[in-house]
Enzyme design. Structure first.
Site, mmCIF file in Angstrom:
data_model
loop_
_atom_site.group_PDB
_atom_site.id
_atom_site.type_symbol
_atom_site.label_atom_id
_atom_site.label_comp_id
_atom_site.label_asym_id
_atom_site.label_seq_id
_atom_site.Cartn_x
_atom_site.Cartn_y
_atom_site.Cartn_z
ATOM 1 C CD GLU A 145 -3.041 -0.990 2.153
ATOM 2 O OE1 GLU A 145 -4.146 -0.454 1.974
ATOM 3 O OE2 GLU A 145 -2.695 -1.489 3.240
ATOM 4 C CD GLU A 165 -3.977 -5.829 3.321
ATOM 5 O OE1 GLU A 165 -4.186 -6.520 2.304
ATOM 6 O OE2 GLU A 165 -3.104 -4.959 3.369
#
Ligand code: NAD
Length: 754
Positions: A145, A165
Site C-alpha cells: 500500500e 488482508e
C-alpha cells in the site's frame, strides 16, 4: 497492511531475489530496533529505507520514522526526489500483526495508527517531491500500500506482491482498495484482494502495477534515475488515487461488483470482510478515491473488532506457535539432513506421502509387496503429480524432475542408506510389528522409524525392536500431498532429535507439523470422533439427516457428518468406530445403521450410493430412498423418547454435534496430548477443516463459554445418556470460570505424555 501471511509464505523460496521462509514466531525474530534510515546522494535523491528484520514489518515506530525522514527530505534543498525501499532484500511484509493481537486482547482500537491519510496520501502521494518505490523480496499488505502511493514502482525479479488482508478478517487500510483497481483495473484487483492472491513483479509489470522490472543489483540505481526522470518530466508524475483510465464506466463497475458479490457470498460464508471490501471499492469508484479512502479507514476499524478477525488472527498466531515445542525446539538441537526416505506401502497414503516428498526434492524408495501393487503405487504418484500440473499448481518441468526422484523396490536392499522410513501399510498390528523389526535390521542406526498409523499405539508397533527412541508417528491426512497437517506423534521414549527432524521434514514438504502425544486417534481424530457419532445419535432421536448436514455446512465445515462418511467410505467408518468403541466404551454411540446401509448395497461415494447419490460431474444429491433404511435402524434401537422424534432448534443441533467434540477436546487437553490448547485449534483447522474464522475448536468453544457448554452437555446427558457426559476438565473450567484455552494444570496423564 499485514505481514507474513501463512498462505503466502508457503510460496516463498530461498534463493536470489526471493524471500527466505520464516516460520519462527515474530516476537522471537524481531531482533534489532525498527528504524527508518535516509541517505541523500550527490544526485539529489534521498533513499529512505525501512528496516525491521526479518521482513521489515511496519511497526508503529516505522510510521513515525517515515514521517520524520520525509519531512526532512521535503525540507532539504539538496533533495529533489525520494526512493523508498526496504532493508536486507525485502521491501516490507506489511503491517505488524502483533498490533492486531493487542487490539483484540485489550479491546483498545486507539493503538491502531492512522496512516492512510497522514502517511500514504499526505506524505507520499501528495508530497511536493516525487517518490519511487524500489521493491524486492516482498511487498505485501501495508508494504504494498505504501508502494501504491508512490509515483512509480520499480521491482527486482520475482518480488512477491499482494494485498492479503482479508485472510485476517480486515481489508487493506492504507488506500489499497482504491489505488489497486486504478492501477490494474477492477477485475484483476478484485481477484488479488478477495482471494488474497499474490503475484510476482513480472505479472505486476504486465498488469501495470509495476513500471519496470530490473536486476536486483540495479534496483536502487534504476529507481533513482526514474525519480530524477519524473522531476525532469521525462517520466510522468502519477498519483494513482487520481487515475480513472482503467476503471471502466459506472454501469460496468456496478455490474462487475454485483457479480463479485454473488461469488464472494458463495465462496466466503459467515465472514463480513469480502462484502465490506466490495462496498469500499464501489464507494471510491462512484464517489471518488478520497471518499473511498475515508470509508476504507472507517470500515477497517469496524472489521478489526469482528469475531472473524479475532478468529483468523488467533489462527495465524496459533499456527506459528506450533513450532515451539518445549524440550525439543529450545535445547539447541539442529535438525539433521533427511535426503532419502523409504516408504513402505504404496496405497492411498503411501503414494500421497511419496508425492509430497519428491515435490520437495527428497529422494523416495517405495516398497510394495509385489510388482503389480508397486506399479499401482508408482502410477498413483504420477497421477498425483500430473493432477497438480493440470490444475496449474505445478510447472510441467518441475513435475518431470520430481518423478525422477522415486524408485520402486520389493525388498529392503535399498534401505541401507535411508535417513527415514515411513511405514504406510494396512492398519494391522502384527504386520506393522514385523515390518518394524525388519527395518530395524535393514536401515542404518541413525534412521528414523516412522509409522503413518492413524490409531495403533506406537509402543505396540515398536514392541519387537530395541529402537524405541527412533520410533515416531508421522500422521498425515488424506490426500497426503494436499492436506497441510502433519501430526508428529511422540512416545515417552522418542528422542528430541527425532521429533525435531520429523518437524523439519514436515516444514520442508510444506506441511504444518503439530507435535502430539500417543493415544487412540492422537489429537484431531480423537477430538473429532464424537462428530459423526453425535450426528448418528441425533438421527436416531428423529432429526432429519439432511437438515443436520446442511446446518453443519452452514456453520462452516466443508462437509456435514453424513456426507463426510459417504466420502470416507463405510469400511473406514466401521473400522474407526470399533477402535474408538474399544478405547472409549463409556462414550461411544452405536447403531446398526452403517451395517444396514452396507447390506442394502450402499457404500457411499465408493459405489455412488450412500446418504447421497454421487454422479460424475454433478454435486452429491440427497437420496430420499435411504430414509426407509434409517427408519429400520431407528426401530431397531428405539431411543426416541415416547417413540416420537425430539424437537430441537437449528442452534441446538449444531451444539449437540459440536459440544461433544469440545468435550473430547477437553480430555485431549487434560491428558496433555497437545503442548498447548492452540495446537488443537491449528490441528482442527488444518486436519478437519474447522473454519479458521472461528479460530479453531477450543477458541470457538471459549467464545461460547465453558459454563454454557458444560450445562448443555449435563442436560443432554440426563436426557439422552452418557454419550454427552461432561468431562472432568470441562466441569472444572466451567465451575471455576476459567477459559478452556488457559494452560492446563498438568494432570498425571499429561505429565507422562509431555
Ligand atoms: P491402503 O490399503 O490404501 O494401502 C496399504 C498398502 O500397503 C497396500 O498397497 C499394500 O499392498 C501395502 N502393503 C501391505 N503390506 C506391505 C508390506 N509388507 N510391504 C510393503 N507394502 C505393503 O491403506 P492406506 O489407506 O494407504 O493406509 C495406510 C496406513 O495409513 C494405515 O496405517 C492407515 O491407518 C493410515 N492412515 C490412513 C488414512 C486414510 O485416510 N486412508 C489417513 C491417515 C492414516
Amino acid at each position: 497492511m499485514l505481514s507474513e501471511f501463512p498462505d503466502i509464505k508457503g510460496r516463498e523460496k530461498s534463493g536470489k531475489g526471493v524471500v527466505e521462509c520464516d516460520t519462527k514466531p515474530k516476537h522471537a525474530l524481531n531482533i534489532g530496533q525498527p528504524r527508518v534510515i535516509m541517505e541523500v546522494g550527490d544526485d539529489g535523491v534521498a533513499v529512505i529505507t525501512i528496516s525491521n528484520p526479518p521482513v521489515n514489518a511496519l511497526a508503529l515506530t516505522i510510521f513515525d520514522g517515515l514521517k520524520e525522514k520525509y519531512a526532512e527530505a521535503m525540507r532539504r534543498d539538496d533533495v529533489k526526489a525520494v526512493v523508498l525501499t526496504g532493508d536486507a532484500g525485502k521491501f516490507s511484509g506489511g503491517f505488524d500483526i502483533n498490533v492486531f493481537e493487542r487490539v483484540h486482547r485489550t479491546g483498545d482500537g486507539s493503538i491502531l495508527p492512522e496512516t492512510s491519510i497522514s502517511v500514504a496520501v499526505n506524505v507520499i502521494e501528495d508530497g511536493k517531491k516525487p517518490t519511487v518505490a524500489a521493491l524486492q523480496g516482498l511487498a505485501l499488505g501495508g508494504g504494498l500500500e505504501l508502494a501504491l502511493a508512490a509515483h512509480a514502482r520499480i521491482a527486482a525479479p520475482n518480488t512477491l506482491l499482494g494485498l492479503p488482508e482479508l485472510t485476517l478478517g480486515v481489508i487493506p487500510g492504507s488506500g489499497g482498495t482504491q489505488r489497486l483497481p486504478r492501477l490494474i483495473g477492477l477485475p484483476k484487483a478484485l481477484e488479488l484482494m478477495l482471494f488474497s492472491k499474490p503475484i510476482t513483479s513480472e505479472e505486476g509489470n504486465d498488469l501495470g502495477l509495476v513500471d519496470a522490472v530490473v536486476p536486483s543489483d540495479e534496483l536502487i540505481k534504476a529507481s533513482r534515475q526514474w525519480a530524477l526522470d519524473i522531476i525532469e518530466r521525462r517520466k510522468p508524475w502519477i498519483r494513482s488515487l487520481h487515475r480513472i483510465d482503467k476503471l471502466g464506466s459506472v454501469p460496468e463497475v456496478v455490474d462487475i461488483i454485483k457479480t463479485a458479490r454473488q461469488q464472494a457470498k458463495q465462496s466466503f460464508k459467515n465472514v463480513p470482510q469480502h462484502q465490506a471490501c466490495l462496498d469500499v471499492i464501489e464507494e471510491g469508484i462512484i464517489h471518488g478515491g478520497y471518499h473511498g479512502i475515508l470509508k476504507e479507514s472507517s470500515v477497517f476499524k469496524d472489521l478489526i473488532f469482528t469475531d472473524a478477525s479475532k478468529g483468523l488472527v488467533h489462527a495465524f498466531f496459533s499456527q506459528r506457535a506450533t513450532s515451539k515445542v518445549p524440550n525439543v525446539s529450545d535445547i539447541g538441537l539442529k535438525p539433521r539432513k533427511i535426503l532419502k526416505v523409504a516408504i513402505i506401502g504404496g496405497g492411498l497414503m503411501g503414494s500421497g506421502i511419496a508425492t509430497a516428498l519428491i515435490l520437495s526434492d527428497i529422494y523416495v524408495i517405495l516398497k510394495e509387496i509385489n510388482s503389480e501393487y508397486l506399479l499401482k503405487g508408482i502410477k498413483a504418484i504420477e497421477g498425483n503429480v500430473r493432477g497438480l500440473v493440470s490444475r496449474k499448481k505445478l510447472p510441467k518441468g518441475k513435475a518431470e524432475k520430481a518423478l525422477l526422484m522415486v524408485k520402486g523396490t520389493l525388498d529392503y536392499s535399498d534401505f541401507k542408506d535411508v535417513d527415514m522410513v515411513i511405514e504406510a501399510v494396512v492398519e494391522n498390528i502384527p504386520l506393522k510389528q514385523k515390518i518394524f523389526a525388519d527395518i530395524e535390521k535393514a536401515c542404518p542406526p541413525h534412521c528414523i522409524l516412522a509409522s503413518n498409523t492413524s490409531t495403533i499405539d506406537l509402543n505396540v508397533i515398536g514392541e519387537k525392536t530395541k529402537s524405541q527412541d527412533r520410533i515416531i508417528g508421522a500422521h498425515f491426512f488424506s490426500p497426503a500431498h494436499m492436506m497441510p497437517l502433519l501430526e508428529v506423534v511422540r512416545t515417552e521414549e522418542t528422542s528430541a532429535q527425532v521429533i525435531l527432524d520429523l518437524m523439519n521434514v514436515g516444514k520442508i514438504i510444506k506441511k504444518v507439523p503439530v507435535v502430539v502425544g500417543n493415544c487412540t486417534g492422537f489429537a484431531v481424530n480423537r477430538a473429532f470422533f464424537p462428530y459423526s457419532q453425535s450426528a448418528h445419535l441425533l438421527l436416531h432421536l428423529g432429526v432429519d439427516l439432511f437438515r443436520i448436514d446442511q446446518l453443519i455446512s452452514n456453520f462452516g465445515l466443508p462437509l456435514g457428518p453424513f456426507q463426510l462418511q459417504d466420502v470416507a467410505g463405510y469400511g473406514v467408518v466401521v473400522a474407526t468406530t470399533e477402535i474408538f468403541r474399544t478405547s472409549f466404551p463409556d462414550r461411544t454411540f452405536q447403531s446398526p445403521l452403517v451395517g444396514l446401509l452396507l447390506k442394502n448395497g450402499r457404500n457411499g461415494k465408493n459405489n455412488g450410493k450412500g446418504y447421497y447419490i454421487f454422479e460424475k460431474g454433478s454435486k452429491p444429491k440427497p437420496d430420499p430412498s435411504v430414509l426407509p433404511i434409517i427408519e429400520e435402524s431407528r426401530r431397531t434401537i428405539n431411543i426416541m423418547p415416547g417413540g416420537k422424534p425430539i424437537s430441537v432448534t437449528d442452534e441446538e443441533i449444531i451444539q449437540m454435534i459440536l459440544f461433544p467434540v469440545v468435550n473430547e477436546a477437553c480430555r485431549v487437553l487434560d491428558e496433555g496430548v497437545v503442548v498447548r490448547a492452540s495446537d488443537l485449534d491449528t490441528a482442527s483447522i488444518l486436519g478437519m477443516s474447522f473454519p479458521s474464522y472461528r479460530g479453531g475448536i477450543i477458541f470457538w468453544a471459549d467464545t461460547i463459554g465453558a459454563d454454557i457448554i458444560y450445562k448443555s452437555l449435563q442436560k443432554w446427558s440426563e436426557l439422552y445418556g452418557n454419550f454427552f457426559r461432561p468431562s472432568r476438565y470441562l466441569e472444572e473450567r466451567a465451575t471455576r470460570g476459567i477459559p478452556l484455552s488457559a494452560p492446563a494444570a498438568t494432570s498425571p496423564a499429561a505429565k507422562a505424555r509431555l
